[in-house]
Design a protein around this motif. Structure first.
Motif, short mmCIF file in Angstrom:
data_model
loop_
_atom_site.label_atom_id
_atom_site.label_comp_id
_atom_site.label_asym_id
_atom_site.label_seq_id
_atom_site.Cartn_x
_atom_site.Cartn_y
_atom_site.Cartn_z
N GLU A 182 45.81 30.65 30.02
CA GLU A 182 47.11 30.22 30.57
C GLU A 182 47.05 30.58 31.99
N ALA A 183 47.42 29.27 32.49
CA ALA A 183 46.96 29.23 33.40
C ALA A 183 47.53 27.47 34.14
N GLU A 184 48.52 27.44 34.84
CA GLU A 184 48.52 26.00 36.19
C GLU A 184 47.72 26.14 37.10
N GLY A 185 47.20 27.34 38.12
CA GLY A 185 46.04 26.88 39.19
C GLY A 185 45.08 27.97 38.61
N ILE A 186 43.78 27.39 38.74
CA ILE A 186 42.96 27.94 38.23
C ILE A 186 41.73 27.97 39.71
N ARG A 187 41.31 29.03 40.01
CA ARG A 187 40.55 29.50 41.24
C ARG A 187 39.04 30.46 40.55
N VAL A 188 38.04 29.98 41.93
CA VAL A 188 37.04 30.51 41.44
C VAL A 188 35.77 30.88 42.51
N TYR A 189 35.36 32.16 42.04
CA TYR A 189 34.67 32.18 43.46
C TYR A 189 33.04 33.00 43.41
N PHE A 190 31.92 32.59 43.33
CA PHE A 190 31.10 33.10 42.88
C PHE A 190 30.22 34.67 43.21
N LYS A 191 29.41 34.93 42.29
CA LYS A 191 28.94 35.71 42.23
C LYS A 191 27.59 36.41 41.49
N ASP A 192 26.55 36.83 42.33
CA ASP A 192 25.76 36.87 41.19
C ASP A 192 24.37 35.31 40.55
N SER A 193 25.34 35.40 39.40
CA SER A 193 24.29 34.09 38.62
C SER A 193 25.88 33.92 38.15
N ASP A 194 26.29 35.19 38.48
CA ASP A 194 28.47 33.94 37.73
C ASP A 194 29.15 33.22 38.34
N VAL A 195 29.31 32.40 37.74
CA VAL A 195 30.80 31.92 38.09
C VAL A 195 32.46 32.61 37.79
N VAL A 196 32.87 33.64 38.53
CA VAL A 196 34.80 34.09 38.39
C VAL A 196 35.32 33.10 38.41
N PHE A 197 36.39 32.85 37.57
CA PHE A 197 37.24 32.34 37.90
C PHE A 197 38.47 33.49 37.10
N TYR A 198 39.56 32.60 38.33
CA TYR A 198 41.22 33.69 38.02
C TYR A 198 42.19 33.06 38.18
N TYR A 199 42.92 33.51 38.00
CA TYR A 199 44.37 33.30 38.24
C TYR A 199 45.40 34.73 38.04
N MET A 200 46.91 33.98 38.97
CA MET A 200 48.00 34.48 38.02
C MET A 200 48.71 34.37 36.90
N ALA A 206 54.14 38.89 35.70
CA ALA A 206 53.02 39.13 35.99
C ALA A 206 52.64 39.30 37.73
N LYS A 207 52.26 40.55 37.98
CA LYS A 207 51.86 40.75 39.45
C LYS A 207 49.80 40.78 39.89
N GLU A 208 49.15 41.02 38.83
CA GLU A 208 48.12 40.92 38.70
C GLU A 208 46.86 39.82 38.18
N PHE A 209 46.12 39.70 38.87
CA PHE A 209 45.31 38.44 38.63
C PHE A 209 44.47 38.80 37.17
N ILE A 210 44.23 37.65 36.76
CA ILE A 210 42.68 37.99 35.67
C ILE A 210 41.38 37.01 36.29
N GLU A 211 40.59 37.61 35.89
CA GLU A 211 39.69 37.07 36.21
C GLU A 211 38.77 36.84 35.10
N VAL A 212 37.77 35.77 34.90
CA VAL A 212 37.35 35.62 33.94
C VAL A 212 35.73 35.72 33.82
N SER A 213 34.65 36.22 33.96
CA SER A 213 33.29 36.04 34.64
C SER A 213 32.29 34.89 33.53
N VAL A 214 31.64 33.90 33.87
CA VAL A 214 31.13 33.20 33.07
C VAL A 214 29.94 33.05 33.68
#
Length: 233
Positions: A182-200, A206-214
């Motif tokens: 549940e997010a309006e703006g999603i950001r990304v970064y790359f780590k090894d062979s994964d793409v990590v999506f994160y958002y507030m 809420a004060k902590e960002f949530i990260e979802v690695s794919v």
């Protein structure tokens, strides 16, 4: 008596022969180990040598507002214009949190989550105080196409938003987030062979960002691989 001596001699000869076999086997194993070590060393050397730029850690400080920001700058890259553009993108963190007078008590460091001759991905993390709001968590990524110096973000990386969102929802629920992403703006970064999506989260508290690695393999058909031409030098 002669029979006894003969028996002893036979035992000694057998022992020496067995010892020789053991030593030979030991030497063979040692040689194999040495070869493997040498091969591993060569692999590590190749991985180090293939990166065609180096990275320096720089510091911005403003003691009057208690601000310290660490950020990377690349050096020794063959394309000077591309290198300058990349470094400008990596310095934006200073403009956002160091030169904006609404921020005080800022402390930011970074992690290089992926560095190759194709992609440089940097994740900045820290804390700061924002006027009228108070302390905030800071999490910001800068992803760069090393060939073109173009920045990579969710908008120009994802070409099928609906398909990627479905995958993210599934991954988020596997992480225990019952409502998915549940997010309006999603950001990304790359780590090894994964793409990590994160958002507030949308929740105002809420004060902590949530990260979802794919894993990249799971979304590669829904994302772009080209991020623009290399600028003329």
């Amino acid at each position: 008596m002669n029979l006894k001596k003969a028996a002893i001699s036979t035992v000694l000869i057998a022992s020496i022969a067995l010892s020789g076999c053991t030593m030979g086997s030991s030497n063979d194993n040692k040689q194999e180990t040495d070869v493997k070590k040498q091969e591993n060393s060569q692999v590590e050397m190749k991985e180090t040598e293939k990166l065609n730029y180096s990275i320096n850690k720089e510091t911005f400080k403003d003691e009057s507002r208690n601000i310290t920001i660490y950020y990377p700058q690349i050096k020794e890259y063959s394309g000077e214009l591309v290198m300058d553009n990349i470094n400008q993108s990596l310095r934006k963190i200073v403009d956002t949190y160091g030169k904006d007078k609404t921020y005080t008590d800022v402390s930011i460091d970074y992690e290089i989550t992926k560095s190759s001759n194709d992609i440089l991905s940097v994740l900045f993390k820290g804390k700061g105080k924002l006027t009228d709001i108070g302390e905030v968590n800071i999490m910001q990524s800068v992803n760069l196409d090393v060939h073109s110096s173009n920045e990579i973000n969710y908008e120009n990386f994802v070409k099928d938003d609906e398909a990627v969102r479905k995958i993210l929802d599934k991954k988020a629920k596997e992480q225990g987030l019952k409502d998915g992403v549940e997010a309006e703006g999603i950001r990304v970064y790359f780590k090894d062979s994964d793409v990590v999506f994160y958002y507030m989260p949308l929740d105002d508290s809420a004060k902590e960002f949530i990260e979802v690695s794919v894993p990249y393999e799971e979304i590669k058909e829904y994302v772009n691989k080209d991020f623009g031409e290399k600028p003329a030098s």
